[in-house]
Design an enzyme around this catalytic site. Structure first.
Site, short mmCIF file in Angstrom:
data_model
loop_
_atom_site.label_atom_id
_atom_site.label_comp_id
_atom_site.label_asym_id
_atom_site.label_seq_id
_atom_site.Cartn_x
_atom_site.Cartn_y
_atom_site.Cartn_z
N TYR A 129 -28.54 8.62 2.85
CA TYR A 129 -29.10 7.64 3.66
C TYR A 129 -28.15 7.72 4.88
O TYR A 129 -27.32 8.52 5.11
CB TYR A 129 -28.60 6.33 2.78
CG TYR A 129 -27.20 6.18 2.07
CD1 TYR A 129 -26.28 5.68 2.85
CD2 TYR A 129 -26.86 6.44 0.82
CE1 TYR A 129 -24.99 5.38 2.22
CE2 TYR A 129 -25.75 6.43 0.30
CZ TYR A 129 -24.48 5.82 1.04
OH TYR A 129 -23.71 5.64 0.48
N ASP A 145 -11.30 -0.98 -9.35
CA ASP A 145 -11.05 0.24 -10.06
C ASP A 145 -9.96 0.15 -11.01
O ASP A 145 -10.19 1.06 -12.16
CB ASP A 145 -10.97 1.51 -9.21
CG ASP A 145 -12.25 1.89 -8.55
OD1 ASP A 145 -13.33 1.45 -9.03
OD2 ASP A 145 -12.28 2.62 -7.48
N GLU A 201 0.79 -1.16 -0.15
CA GLU A 201 -0.12 0.00 -0.09
C GLU A 201 0.86 1.35 0.06
O GLU A 201 1.87 1.44 0.89
CB GLU A 201 -0.84 0.09 1.22
CG GLU A 201 -1.48 1.24 1.48
CD GLU A 201 -2.55 2.05 0.22
OE1 GLU A 201 -2.52 3.38 0.37
OE2 GLU A 201 -2.92 1.06 -0.24
N ARG A 224 -17.45 3.24 4.86
CA ARG A 224 -16.33 2.72 4.11
C ARG A 224 -15.29 2.51 5.07
O ARG A 224 -14.46 1.47 4.97
CB ARG A 224 -15.93 4.00 3.10
CG ARG A 224 -14.84 3.36 2.13
CD ARG A 224 -14.53 4.40 1.06
NE ARG A 224 -13.57 3.78 0.25
CZ ARG A 224 -13.91 3.64 -0.71
NH1 ARG A 224 -15.38 3.55 -1.44
NH2 ARG A 224 -13.32 3.02 -1.88
#
Length: 402
Positions: free
Chosen positions: A219, A297, A37, A111
Site C-alpha cells: 500500500y 503489545d 522510554e 509509523r
C-alpha cells in the site's frame, strides 16, 4: 482517589505508540504523567501502519486526526489477490464507503509520522518524557505503584501503565516467567520510493497477494510518494524478534520467485529490507496487579495479519481513561479496563491467526474451498462482505468520552 498530588500522578513505561497514546490521554484528562522510554532518543523505523476506522476515531478524540490525515494515503479498497495469477479473490470498498459505513476513514500512515504526532502532543500536554530509562520492575503500595528503573532509581505514582512492548519486563513481573515460541514465520518490511516502480504497478489499495506458505501486503504512504510492503513467509529457520533486523533483499526475492510479474517487479526495487521473526505467546493470565496495568503489545501481542496492533493500543488508551474516570479507586478502574478490552482483543488475536492460515493455503483444493466462498460473497453480495467487518471497524471506543 487517595491523597492529593500523588493520587493524580501516572507513570507510563514505554514510549511507543501505545505508551505515548496512554500518556497523552491521561494528561488530557487531568493526570500528571511521567513516561519512561528505554531508548536514548525517541524514534521509529520506517514502516507503514493501517489506521482502520476504529483507530481513526481514537485519533479524532486525541485531536490528532487532521495532522495524521494530511500526510497519509487513503486507499480506495482492501483487496486480496492470488499471488501467482493476480486473480482477485476479495474486495471491500474503503474511501468514502468506509466513512459512510463505519463512521471514519481508513488511512495508511507512516509509523514515524504517527509517533511524531503523539510525541509532540504529549510534550504540549505536559508529559514528563524520560529517555535512556529502561524499566526493571515494579512494586505496589497502599497509595499506588512504585517503578524501579535499571539504574536503580525509584519513581512513584497512583497508577503505572506498562506499555513496554512485546518483551515487556513488567509483564514478567506481573505474570512470572513466560515462553514465546517461534511461529515458523518471518516478516520482511520496508518502503520503496514510488518513483522507483512503474506508474500504476501498485494499486491505490490495501492489497494482499496470497499464496502457498506466504503472502505480500502492499500500500502507499505519504500521499502515494512511498510504497510500503510487508512480506511474510513460512520458514523453519528461526529469526529473532527484532523489528530493526537487517535482511537481504535477494533472500526476500527468492521467497517469492515465480509469483505474479507485478510482485516480481516491485520486489526488484527493494534495496534494504528489515526482517524479523513472528513469535506467539500464551494469553496473559491477567493484565492488572492493583495499581498496575498492561497496555498494547505488553498486554495482547498479536500476529500482524489483521493490521490491528497499533489500533488496539490506541483503543486501550481511550478505554483506560474511561475506566479511571468512572471508578474512584485505581485498582477497580484497571480491572474494569481489562474487562472492557479482553473479549475484543482476544477476538482480534484469533482472527489474525485465522487470516494467516487463510492467506497461506498450500494446496489447490485448500485454496478452492477457502477462497471460492469469499470470492462469491465479495462479488455477489458486497454489502454482506463489508458487514463482516462491522464488529471491528464500526466500533467506537471513544463514544461518550469528553
Amino acid at each position: 482517589m487517595e491523597a492529593e498530588g500523588q493520587a493524580r500522578r501516572a507513570l507510563v513505561a514505554g514510549g511507543g505508540i501505545g505508551g505515548l497514546a496512554a500518556a497523552l490521554a491521561l494528561a488530557r484528562s487531568g493526570w500528571s504523567v511521567a513516561l519512561f522510554e528505554k531508548a536514548e532518543r525517541f524514534g521509529e523505523v520506517g514502516a507503514g501502519l493501517q489506521m482502520s476506522p476504529n483507530a481513526c476515531k481514537v485519533l479524532r478524540w486525541l485531536g490528532l486526526y487532521d495532522r495524521i490525515a494530511e500526510g497519509a494515503a487513503q486507499p480506495g479498497a482492501a483487496t486480496m489477490r492470488d499471488g501467482h495469477t493476480g486473480a482477485p479473490i476479495y474486495r471491500v470498498l474503503l474511501g468514502e464507503a468506509a466513512e459512510a459505513r463505519w463512521g471514519a476513514p481508513y488511512l495508511h500512515v507512516h509509523r514515524a509520522d504517527l509517533h511524531a504526532a503523539l510525541l509532540d502532543a504529549a510534550r504540549e500536554a505536559g508529559v514528563e518524557l524520560h529517555t535512556g530509562a529502561p524499566v526493571a520492575s515494579y512494586g505496589t503500595r497502599p497509595e499506588g505503584a512504585r517503578l524501579k528503573l535499571e539504574d536503580g532509581s525509584i519513581h512513584t505514582g497512583a497508577v503505572l501503565i506498562a506499555a513496554d512492548g512485546l518483551r515487556s519486563p513488567l509483564r514478567r513481573v506481573l505474570n512470572g516467567p513466560e515462553s514465546a515460541h517461534f511461529s515458523g514465520q518471518i516478516a520482511w518490511r520496508g518502503t520503496i520510493p514510488a518513483e522507483w516502480v512503474p506508474e500504476g504497478l501498485v494499486a491505490p489499495e490495501a492489497t494482499v497477494w496470497a499464496g502457498p506458505g506466504r503472502h505480500l501486503v502492499t500500500y502507499y504512504l505519504r500521499g502515494r510518494s512511498l510504497v510500503n510492503f510487508v512480506a511474510v513467509e513460512e520458514r523453519a529457520e528461526r529469526v529473532e524478534e527484532d523489528w530493526s533486523g537487517a535482511g537481504e533483499a535477494d533472500r526476500l526475492r527468492a521467497g517469492f520467485a515465480g509469483w505474479h510479474d507485478d510482485v516480481q517487479t516491485l520486489l526488484a526495487a527493494v534495496e534494504r529490507p528489515f526482517v524479523w521473526g513472528l513469535f506467539e505467546r500464551a494469553e496473559q493470565v491477567r493484565w492488572c496487579d492493583g495499581p498496575v496495568a498492561l497496555l498494547g503489545d505488553a498486554a495482547h501481542a498479536m500476529l500482524p495479519f489483521m493490521a490491528q496492533g497499533a489500533a488496539m493500543a490506541l483503543e486501550d488508551a481511550a478505554e483506560l481513561v474511561r475506566a479511571l474516570s468512572e471508578h474512584p479507586r485505581v485498582p477497580d478502574a484497571l480491572l474494569a479496563y481489562e474487562a472492557a478490552r479482553w473479549d475484543r482483543v482476544t477476538r482480534v488475536q484469533a482472527q489474525s491467526r485465522s487470516n494467516g492460515m487463510l492467506f497461506h493455503k498450500r494446496t489447490e483444493i485448500g485454496r478452492l474451498f477457502s477462497w471460492a466462498p469469499i470470492a462469491a460473497l465479495t462479488w455477489l453480495a458486497p454489502g454482506l462482505a463489508a458487514a463482516q467487518l462491522d464488529w471491528l471497524y464500526g466500533h467506537d471506543v471513544t463514544e461518550g468520552l469528553p
